[in-house]
Each structure stands twice: as C-alpha cells, then as structure tokens.
Design a protein around this motif. Structure first.
Motif, mmCIF file in Angstrom:
data_model
loop_
_atom_site.group_PDB
_atom_site.id
_atom_site.type_symbol
_atom_site.label_atom_id
_atom_site.label_comp_id
_atom_site.label_asym_id
_atom_site.label_seq_id
_atom_site.Cartn_x
_atom_site.Cartn_y
_atom_site.Cartn_z
ATOM 1 N N GLN A 19 0.768 -1.365 -0.198
ATOM 2 C CA GLN A 19 0.152 0.009 -0.010
ATOM 3 C C GLN A 19 0.825 1.151 -0.126
ATOM 4 O O GLN A 19 1.898 1.313 0.599
ATOM 5 N N CYS A 20 0.590 2.089 -0.596
ATOM 6 C CA CYS A 20 1.167 3.597 -0.648
ATOM 7 C C CYS A 20 0.089 4.729 -0.414
ATOM 8 O O CYS A 20 -1.099 4.547 -0.654
ATOM 9 N N SER A 21 0.501 5.506 0.299
ATOM 10 C CA SER A 21 -0.343 6.562 0.752
ATOM 11 C C SER A 21 0.439 7.945 0.808
ATOM 12 O O SER A 21 1.547 8.103 0.653
ATOM 13 N N VAL A 22 -0.282 8.951 0.717
ATOM 14 C CA VAL A 22 0.138 10.542 0.821
ATOM 15 C C VAL A 22 -0.564 11.169 1.742
ATOM 16 O O VAL A 22 -1.779 11.006 2.149
ATOM 17 N N ALA A 23 0.091 11.922 2.606
ATOM 18 C CA ALA A 23 -0.404 12.947 3.698
ATOM 19 C C ALA A 23 -0.062 14.294 3.184
ATOM 20 O O ALA A 23 1.102 14.684 3.086
ATOM 21 N N CYS A 81 9.365 12.933 2.523
ATOM 22 C CA CYS A 81 8.839 13.997 2.296
ATOM 23 C C CYS A 81 8.952 14.540 0.762
ATOM 24 O O CYS A 81 10.017 14.595 0.175
ATOM 25 N N THR A 82 7.683 14.768 -0.109
ATOM 26 C CA THR A 82 7.810 14.915 -1.506
ATOM 27 C C THR A 82 7.650 16.401 -1.552
ATOM 28 O O THR A 82 7.934 16.926 -2.842
ATOM 29 N N THR A 109 13.106 16.400 3.616
ATOM 30 C CA THR A 109 12.577 17.670 3.213
ATOM 31 C C THR A 109 12.511 17.198 1.651
ATOM 32 O O THR A 109 13.086 16.091 1.251
ATOM 33 N N ALA A 110 11.747 17.826 0.870
ATOM 34 C CA ALA A 110 11.888 17.597 -0.451
ATOM 35 C C ALA A 110 13.148 17.876 -1.349
ATOM 36 O O ALA A 110 13.580 17.098 -2.335
ATOM 37 N N THR A 157 5.019 10.961 1.613
ATOM 38 C CA THR A 157 4.537 9.732 1.032
ATOM 39 C C THR A 157 4.858 8.242 2.018
ATOM 40 O O THR A 157 6.061 8.467 2.446
ATOM 41 N N TYR A 158 3.954 7.270 1.913
ATOM 42 C CA TYR A 158 4.561 6.263 2.732
ATOM 43 C C TYR A 158 4.365 5.136 1.826
ATOM 44 O O TYR A 158 3.329 4.996 1.223
ATOM 45 N N GLN A 159 4.993 4.114 1.940
ATOM 46 C CA GLN A 159 4.970 2.919 1.483
ATOM 47 C C GLN A 159 5.057 1.960 2.492
ATOM 48 O O GLN A 159 5.944 1.897 3.468
ATOM 49 N N MET A 160 3.754 1.004 2.700
ATOM 50 C CA MET A 160 3.704 0.140 3.472
ATOM 51 C C MET A 160 3.716 -1.414 3.141
ATOM 52 O O MET A 160 3.299 -1.477 1.911
#
Length: 193
Positions: free
Chosen positions: A46-50, A76-77, A104-105, A131-134
């Motif tokens: 799963q990939c997510s963005v906050a 951090c993107t 940081t980006a 972004t997260y990769q789980m």
C-alpha cells in the motif's frame, strides 16, 4: 543509495546519491537489492500520501499492534518535516527513546521504520506532503499510539503545535515512572544518527 542505521534498532535513514547535470538530477530512491543487502525487506502492499496545509501540524505517534507487522518507508515529497520515531517496545534497550530526522523535498532523505515502532512528524513549512510505502494494508482495530506531548517521551517539537487530530490528542499518557526506577531516558539523535 546510502542506507544507514540510527540509534534505534529498526530505524534506517535512506539517502539518495543523485546524478546531477544541467537538466537537474536523477537518483534511485528504492532498490530491493540494496535494501536486501542492508538486511531490510521492503514489500510494498500500500502507498499513501499525507498533505498538510499548515506548518506546525503534527501527525502521530502511530504504529500497528501484533499480529500486524507493518513496516514503512516514509519520504517528504513537498516542503519539510521533522520525523520522529519512538521505541514503545518494553523489552528493547532503547525503550521510550526516540530519534528525530529532518526529511525535506530538497534533501531526498527517507526513513525505513520497522514494525512495532511509533512514527509521527511535525511539518516545518506550509503545504508539506509525505508519502508512505507500507508492506501491509491498514488493518482497522490494530492501530496504536502515543501522545505527541507525553512528558515521558520528552520530544522537542521545533514549532508551536498548530494542528493535531482529536484522535492523536486522545491517546493516553504513559503512567508516571515509579520513584527510584530509571528507564532509559528519552533522547533525540540527529539526522545522521
């Protein structure tokens, strides 16, 4: 990539080694072979963005309880954040200690966070995105947390807190440490620790 351990077992910094020319830069941000060579297994389920609108926003401190074994690769993107990982494992030599790493980006740094470690961050600028990769999908009912402002953790957030969810404010404080008993003191290690 440069993959390096921190002061807490199970937390690794992942730094890009960019190739730069007149166009800008190009860098590998993930390589299963390089992670495996460092002893890390990263399987992405799963990939997510906050997205966080305001500087000072805090998300965390979260982890998934057994039997869920959730690992995360966080980057951090857009913008900047201070990522903090706390060790809530009572049998660990780094119990209740934490490491803090600026993502940081611009620095292209990521953190690999092993299962069972509490993760959170504070945004340092407006319009920050992470972004997260789980390795596993979110599993309702297994989410756990620590209060971001728990005195026993002694996390020195760099900015006044602007936004925190009701859920993150509701986590219970850790019980006070019994008199005469000294657990490992909370501590902060810098970006390369």
């Amino acid at each position: 990539m440069i993959i390096a351990p921190t002061a807490i077992a199970g937390v690794w910094t992942v730094d890009a080694e960019p190739f730069a020319d007149e166009r800008g830069l190009f860098a590998r941000m993930f390589c299963a072979e390089e992670f495996a060579a460092a002893g890390l297994t990263v399987e992405v389920a799963q990939c997510s963005v906050a997205y966080n609108a305001h500087a000072g926003t805090i998300r965390g401190m979260h982890w998934a309880a057994e039997p869920v074994r959730e690992t995360k690769l966080v980057r951090c993107t857009r913008g900047a954040l201070l990522d903090v990982i706390v060790d809530p494992r009572p049998d660990s030599p780094s119990y209740l200690r934490h490491v803090a790493v600026e993502l940081t980006a611009d620095n292209h740094r990521a953190l690999f966070i092993d299962a069972g470690l509490a993760h959170g961050y504070q945004t340092l600028v407006d319009a920050t995105e992470a972004t997260y990769q789980m390795n596993v999908p979110f599993t309702p009912g297994h989410d756990r947390g620590l209060r971001f402002d728990d005195p026993r953790l002694a996390i020195a957030w760099p900015l006044p807190v602007s936004v925190v969810s009701a859920k993150d404010r509701a986590w219970e404080l850790l019980p006070p440490e019994p008199a005469g008993v000294g657990s490992a003191p909370a501590g902060v290690a810098g970006a390369g620790a």
